[in-house]
Design a protein around this motif. Structure first.
Motif, PDB file in Angstrom:
ATOM      1  N   PRO A  95     -11.211 -30.741  32.705  1.00  0.00           N
ATOM      2  CA  PRO A  95     -10.423 -31.367  33.775  1.00  0.00           C
ATOM      3  C   PRO A  95     -11.189 -31.505  35.083  1.00  0.00           C
ATOM      4  N   GLY A  96     -12.193 -30.666  35.286  1.00  0.00           N
ATOM      5  CA  GLY A  96     -12.965 -30.711  36.519  1.00  0.00           C
ATOM      6  C   GLY A  96     -14.412 -30.378  36.244  1.00  0.00           C
ATOM      7  N   ALA A  97     -15.301 -30.794  37.150  1.00  0.00           N
ATOM      8  CA  ALA A  97     -16.736 -30.595  36.946  1.00  0.00           C
ATOM      9  C   ALA A  97     -17.161 -29.159  37.234  1.00  0.00           C
ATOM     10  N   ARG A  98     -16.412 -28.435  38.063  1.00  0.00           N
ATOM     11  CA  ARG A  98     -16.789 -27.069  38.438  1.00  0.00           C
ATOM     12  C   ARG A  98     -16.031 -26.078  37.557  1.00  0.00           C
ATOM     13  N   ILE A  99     -16.772 -25.286  36.788  1.00  0.00           N
ATOM     14  CA  ILE A  99     -16.174 -24.319  35.867  1.00  0.00           C
ATOM     15  C   ILE A  99     -16.180 -22.950  36.543  1.00  0.00           C
ATOM     16  N   GLN A 100     -15.002 -22.311  36.623  1.00  0.00           N
ATOM     17  CA  GLN A 100     -14.860 -21.115  37.450  1.00  0.00           C
ATOM     18  C   GLN A 100     -14.430 -19.877  36.689  1.00  0.00           C
ATOM     19  N   SER A 101     -13.947 -20.023  35.456  1.00  0.00           N
ATOM     20  CA  SER A 101     -13.535 -18.842  34.705  1.00  0.00           C
ATOM     21  C   SER A 101     -13.435 -19.170  33.225  1.00  0.00           C
ATOM     22  N   ILE A 102     -13.595 -18.132  32.395  1.00  0.00           N
ATOM     23  CA  ILE A 102     -13.454 -18.241  30.945  1.00  0.00           C
ATOM     24  C   ILE A 102     -12.727 -16.999  30.455  1.00  0.00           C
ATOM     25  N   THR A 103     -11.720 -17.161  29.594  1.00  0.00           N
ATOM     26  CA  THR A 103     -11.034 -16.020  28.987  1.00  0.00           C
ATOM     27  C   THR A 103     -10.453 -16.441  27.654  1.00  0.00           C
ATOM     28  N   GLU A 104      -9.932 -15.493  26.902  1.00  0.00           N
ATOM     29  CA  GLU A 104      -9.372 -15.748  25.578  1.00  0.00           C
ATOM     30  C   GLU A 104      -7.954 -15.215  25.515  1.00  0.00           C
ATOM     31  N   ASP A 105      -7.045 -15.997  24.889  1.00  0.00           N
ATOM     32  CA  ASP A 105      -5.679 -15.508  24.761  1.00  0.00           C
ATOM     33  C   ASP A 105      -5.494 -14.808  23.416  1.00  0.00           C
ATOM     34  N   LEU A 106      -4.285 -14.345  23.152  1.00  0.00           N
ATOM     35  CA  LEU A 106      -4.028 -13.562  21.949  1.00  0.00           C
ATOM     36  C   LEU A 106      -4.017 -14.411  20.690  1.00  0.00           C
ATOM     37  N   ASN A 107      -3.989 -15.719  20.849  1.00  0.00           N
ATOM     38  CA  ASN A 107      -4.076 -16.624  19.707  1.00  0.00           C
ATOM     39  C   ASN A 107      -5.503 -17.103  19.447  1.00  0.00           C
ATOM     40  N   GLY A 108      -6.473 -16.565  20.177  1.00  0.00           N
ATOM     41  CA  GLY A 108      -7.865 -16.931  19.953  1.00  0.00           C
ATOM     42  C   GLY A 108      -8.308 -18.189  20.668  1.00  0.00           C
ATOM     43  N   ARG A 109      -7.474 -18.751  21.514  1.00  0.00           N
ATOM     44  CA  ARG A 109      -7.893 -19.926  22.276  1.00  0.00           C
ATOM     45  C   ARG A 109      -8.727 -19.498  23.483  1.00  0.00           C
ATOM     46  N   ILE A 110      -9.752 -20.265  23.785  1.00  0.00           N
ATOM     47  CA  ILE A 110     -10.618 -19.990  24.923  1.00  0.00           C
ATOM     48  C   ILE A 110     -10.162 -20.854  26.089  1.00  0.00           C
ATOM     49  N   TRP A 111      -9.761 -20.197  27.166  1.00  0.00           N
ATOM     50  CA  TRP A 111      -9.243 -20.898  28.340  1.00  0.00           C
ATOM     51  C   TRP A 111     -10.344 -21.054  29.373  1.00  0.00           C
ATOM     52  N   ILE A 112     -10.435 -22.251  29.930  1.00  0.00           N
ATOM     53  CA  ILE A 112     -11.426 -22.593  30.945  1.00  0.00           C
ATOM     54  C   ILE A 112     -10.696 -22.942  32.238  1.00  0.00           C
ATOM     55  N   GLY A 113     -11.063 -22.282  33.318  1.00  0.00           N
ATOM     56  CA  GLY A 113     -10.524 -22.644  34.626  1.00  0.00           C
ATOM     57  C   GLY A 113     -11.512 -23.521  35.362  1.00  0.00           C
ATOM     58  N   THR A 114     -11.100 -24.702  35.783  1.00  0.00           N
ATOM     59  CA  THR A 114     -11.970 -25.623  36.500  1.00  0.00           C
ATOM     60  C   THR A 114     -11.350 -25.988  37.839  1.00  0.00           C
ATOM     61  N   ASN A 115     -12.114 -26.703  38.635  1.00  0.00           N
ATOM     62  CA  ASN A 115     -11.586 -27.137  39.929  1.00  0.00           C
ATOM     63  C   ASN A 115     -10.603 -28.290  39.785  1.00  0.00           C
ATOM     64  N   GLY A 116     -10.373 -28.749  38.565  1.00  0.00           N
ATOM     65  CA  GLY A 116      -9.398 -29.807  38.328  1.00  0.00           C
ATOM     66  C   GLY A 116      -8.247 -29.383  37.457  1.00  0.00           C
ATOM     67  N   GLY A 117      -8.138 -28.069  37.194  1.00  0.00           N
ATOM     68  CA  GLY A 117      -7.047 -27.576  36.372  1.00  0.00           C
ATOM     69  C   GLY A 117      -7.541 -26.754  35.200  1.00  0.00           C
ATOM     70  N   PRO A 118      -6.614 -26.262  34.360  1.00  0.00           N
ATOM     71  CA  PRO A 118      -6.997 -25.461  33.199  1.00  0.00           C
ATOM     72  C   PRO A 118      -7.148 -26.315  31.947  1.00  0.00           C
ATOM     73  N   ALA A 119      -7.915 -25.786  30.993  1.00  0.00           N
ATOM     74  CA  ALA A 119      -8.050 -26.401  29.674  1.00  0.00           C
ATOM     75  C   ALA A 119      -8.336 -25.300  28.677  1.00  0.00           C
ATOM     76  N   PHE A 120      -8.202 -25.608  27.381  1.00  0.00           N
ATOM     77  CA  PHE A 120      -8.497 -24.600  26.367  1.00  0.00           C
ATOM     78  C   PHE A 120      -9.202 -25.237  25.176  1.00  0.00           C
ATOM     79  N   PHE A 121     -10.023 -24.415  24.517  1.00  0.00           N
ATOM     80  CA  PHE A 121     -10.655 -24.771  23.255  1.00  0.00           C
ATOM     81  C   PHE A 121      -9.971 -23.971  22.146  1.00  0.00           C
ATOM     82  N   ARG A 122      -9.726 -24.601  21.028  1.00  0.00           N
ATOM     83  CA  ARG A 122      -9.223 -23.875  19.863  1.00  0.00           C
ATOM     84  C   ARG A 122     -10.409 -23.210  19.184  1.00  0.00           C
ATOM     85  N   SER A 123     -10.615 -21.932  19.515  1.00  0.00           N
ATOM     86  CA  SER A 123     -11.819 -21.233  19.078  1.00  0.00           C
ATOM     87  C   SER A 123     -11.801 -20.975  17.584  1.00  0.00           C
ATOM     88  N   SER A 124     -12.996 -20.917  17.030  1.00  0.00           N
ATOM     89  CA  SER A 124     -13.161 -20.585  15.614  1.00  0.00           C
ATOM     90  C   SER A 124     -14.542 -19.991  15.434  1.00  0.00           C
TER      91      SER A 124
END
Length: 783
Positions: free
Chosen positions: A554-583
């Motif tokens: 969502p944004g060019a500046r990446i500010q955080s990375i974490t994982e939820d209990l379902n294994g998705r990787i959450w990315i915090g950017t300067n344009g909002g949040p997004a997630f990857f379905r990790s495997s």
């Protein structure tokens, strides 16, 4: 004679009432707790039995006779923590507090009642509204502000007068100090110190609204900018950025003493004027002889005098108590560094909870000589800084991570890596005693950009801008390092930033700008194939392209990375949040892409927090997202899309600031820690790490007092992952049925119809939905 049964009844009733009061107090205060540094003193006001201190972490009162410290922050109901001015009102037993935005308030120390006044803040006449000083004078509170002088009535709790024009001084000039003094011998005059000189006007016989009734003077040596003013021995003394001056018989001002450093505060001690300079306290007798009476400070700011006691406020060491030792100078130190227990610094940039319930933290980037800070579960702080620990003298620590063994690892900008064991043994690593390397173009500037560990005990860290930007330490203490992986489409760069290891052992690495480490250039996803010493089988992919319509970053500046209990990787950017379905194949899956979360209720828009900068993301035991932003903290849960559970801001909660930089959660207690640009604060959430099997429930507060005038939160701890809770009256009738996820449930004291329940004992039955069994608890309610 008292009947034994009646006596027993009275004793039991007293014990029960005492426990109710304790429960009510816990209910009202346990939810939010501020963890700020109060050592940076800004102002002091001394009373007969207590000294009140303003700091950048709130205010606190110190009682010399007992050594007790009473602390007040936003968590206790104050408007803010960054306090500019403070004044003790002995007649009314009130503490008056002023802030940089013009807000001021009164604290009743007998009742702890706090009343906040927005009269100055809401005024749109002047752009500068900061409160520089406050003085109590009879039935008036004199408030020196960024635009003039405000007279406040403490009886009616209203502004009585406002003055912004003083003789020839330009209108709305900042007033830095104010006193009442009978300089002419004809009655008290009002004297003010401003950025453009001094001015005075008689209190009787004329209107202070008329600038012609003010006599001003700006031809002042050594400087027309006057920071402080005091009257002693029929003479005015003024503090300036270039030293001390006094008024001569002809009305002019001339320098007193030889020092030309800025004066921070003035007072009177033993028939002498004392002046606060940044590094020492000096005294001046009537002949102008200058004497250093206290030294060794780095940022001295304020002084208060009470009889033979002298109180010095420092920006580094807090409140310091001196005495004149039977009237003799120089001063004798009584107690040093008096301030509430807390972290050495306030703005935190990184947080990491430990399995034992401790919290580790490092300061926000830009705070010089910052260290590493630990808070135990009972709230006690240990500060590992260069001031106390010679092992970490180099570099500013800004990253922290606690591994599964409870060892803390901290990374610095320049000083390499620090390790702190469970018994507080500190070891530092840099290019001289490890395989870490200095950043390119430097000789000894070792940067650690990020730290994380995998489930198998391997610690990963980035060695930013070095030839080997990726290092690891195995569980047996062996070190290794890797060259920058060759990822298709990725720029050739050794500028590695923060790192996160997911539950599959995949490395997620933020790539930084080579010429500007404050910029990001995308994410590297690296799979080492469990062969740390063989890079030939490493797999890597790279993501950097900004997305649209729900996919991509969502944004060019990446500010955080974490994982939820379902294994998705959450990315915090300067344009909002997004997630990857990790495997397990995240580093090679060509279909993997960042997805934007969507709202369940599309009336809020389509994409969650689209366009809002996300500074950090934390996941609680109920798999809810706590998102730190410049607009406070958002709490989200997922059902059909994402729902907004709560939005915490400084105007609707004790949150210290809307600018929330970092956030983390201690799953064992459910406490959410939020690091803001004004300091750290925590809140008790309704989600804790669930029990694997049912156990006796812990219900608190218990007993609990409920009423329609306050919200009730009765916590039920010891639950399993998914629980059905039934609350019944003592005679067996069902009162309420609720569902809970995570290890904690919360009952609001109401029945199925939303009505507050009657006084009595209530049974709580928790049934695990996955066959974990049934647990019981009870709570006494007083309505």
């Amino acid at each position: 004679m008292v009947n034994l049964d009646n006596l027993l009844y009275m004793v039991c009733a007293w014990i029960f009432a005492a426990s109710v009061l304790q429960g009510v107090h816990a209910q009202s205060t346990r939810s939010w707790t501020a963890h700020t540094s109060a050592r940076e003193v800004t102002s002091i006001s001394a009373g007969l039995d207590m000294v009140w201190t303003a700091s950048r972490g709130g205010i606190y009162g110190y009682t010399p006779s007992s050594g007790e410290i009473s602390r007040y922050t936003a968590a206790e109901g104050m408007y803010d923590v960054n306090v500019r001015a403070i004044a003790w009102d002995s007649e009314r037993r009130l503490v008056w507090v002023g802030y940089t935005d013009g807000v001021f308030e009164r604290l009743d120390i007998d009742t702890d009642e706090i009343i906040t006044f927005f009269d100055i803040f809401r005024s749109d006449r002047f752009p500068l509204k900061e409160i520089n000083a406050m003085e109590v004078s009879g039935d008036s509170i004199l408030i020196a502000t960024g635009f003039g002088l405000v007279i406040f009535d403490p009886i009616r709790n209203e502004v009585r007068d406002t003055y912004s024009r003083f003789g020839q001084i330009p209108p709305a000039t900042p007033v830095n100090d104010v006193i009442l003094a009978d300089v002419s011998g004809k009655g008290a005059d009002m004297w003010i110190a401003t950025d453009a000189g001094i001015a005075s006007a008689p209190l009787s016989g004329s209107s202070l609204q008329d600038p012609a009734n003010w006599i001003s003077q700006n031809n002042i040596s050594p400087s027309p900018t006057v920071t402080d003013i005091i009257y002693h021995h029929e003479r005015l003394y003024i503090g300036t950025p270039l030293g001390l001056a006094s008024q001569q018989p002809d009305g002019s001002f001339s320098r007193v003493g030889a020092s030309n450093r800025p004066i921070m505060d003035l007072n009177i001690l033993n028939d002498q004027v004392i002046a606060v300079f940044p590094f020492r306290l000096r005294s001046y007798n009537q002949q102008g002889i200058e004497t250093v009476i206290a030294s060794g400070f780095q940022d001295l700011r304020a002084v208060a005098v009470n009889g033979s006691d002298v109180w010095l406020g420092d920006g580094l060491s807090g409140l310091n108590h001196y005495t004149t030792s039977s009237g003799n100078l120089p001063l004798t130190l009584v107690s040093a560094e008096l301030y509430p227990d807390g972290p050495f610094d306030s703005p935190f940039g990184d947080l990491s909870p430990a399995m034992d319930g401790s919290l580790w933290a490092t300061a926000q980037l830009g705070i010089s000589q910052s260290g590493i800070y630990r808070m135990t579960p009972n709230g006690r702080w240990t500060n590992f800084t260069s001031r106390f620990n010679t092992e970490i003298e180099k570099g500013s620590y800004w990253r922290v991570h606690v591994d599964n063994q409870g060892t803390a690892w901290a990374g610095s900008r320049g000083g390499g890596l620090a390790q702190i064991t469970l018994d507080d043994v500190i070891t530092t690593y840099d290019h001289e005693n490890s395989i870490l390397l200095p950043a390119s173009g430097t000789q000894d500037f070792v940067i650690i950009g990020g730290i994380s560990s995998s489930d198998d005990g391997i610690l990963w860290l980035t060695n930013t801008n070095s030839p080997y930007p990726l290092h690891f330490i195995t569980s047996d203490g062996s070190w290794g390092r890797l060259l920058s992986p060759q990822c298709p489409g990725a720029p050739q760069s050794n500028s590695f930033g923060d790192i996160f290891v997911d539950s599959n052992g995949i490395l997620w690495i933020i790539l930084l700008g080579s010429g500007n480490l404050n910029l990001t250039r995308g994410i590297l996803i690296l799979d080492t194939n469990d062969t740390l010493d063989d890079a030939s089988d490493d797999l890597c992919t790279y993501y950097s392209t900004a997305g649209s319509n729900g996919s991509g970053l969502p944004g060019a500046r990446i500010q955080s990375i974490t994982e939820d209990l379902n294994g998705r990787i959450w990315i915090g950017t300067n344009g909002g949040p997004a997630f990857f379905r990790s495997s397990i194949s995240a580093a090679t899956d060509p279909t993997l892409e960042a997805l934007w979360p969507v709202w369940g209720d599309r009336s809020d828009g389509t994409y969650v927090l689209r366009g809002l900068s996300v500074n950090d993301i934390a996941v609680d035991p109920s798999n809810r997202l706590w998102i730190a932003t410049p607009d406070g903290v958002y709490l989200l849960s997922e059902s059909d899309g994402f729902d907004l559970i709560a939005h915490f801001r400084s105007d609707n909660s004790p949150l210290l600031s809307d600018q929330v930089i970092t956030i983390t959660i201690d799953g064992s207690s459910g406490r959410v820690f939020m690091g803001t640009d004004k300091g750290l604060i925590s809140a008790l959430s309704d989600a804790v790490t669930p029990s694997e099997q049912t156990m006796d429930l812990f219900v608190y507060p218990n007993p609990v007092q409920i009423s329609s005038s306050q919200d009730t939160q009765i916590y039920i701890d010891g639950l399993v992952t998914e629980t059905e809770i039934s609350i019944t009256a003592i005679h067996g009738d069902l009162v309420r049925r609720m569902q809970a996820r995570g290890g904690r449930g919360v009952w609001d004291g109401r029945n199925q119809d939303g009505e507050l329940v009657s006084s009595g004992m209530y049974l709580i039955v928790a049934r695990g939905k996955n066959g974990e069994g049934i647990a019981y608890g009870k709570v006494a309610v007083i309505h």
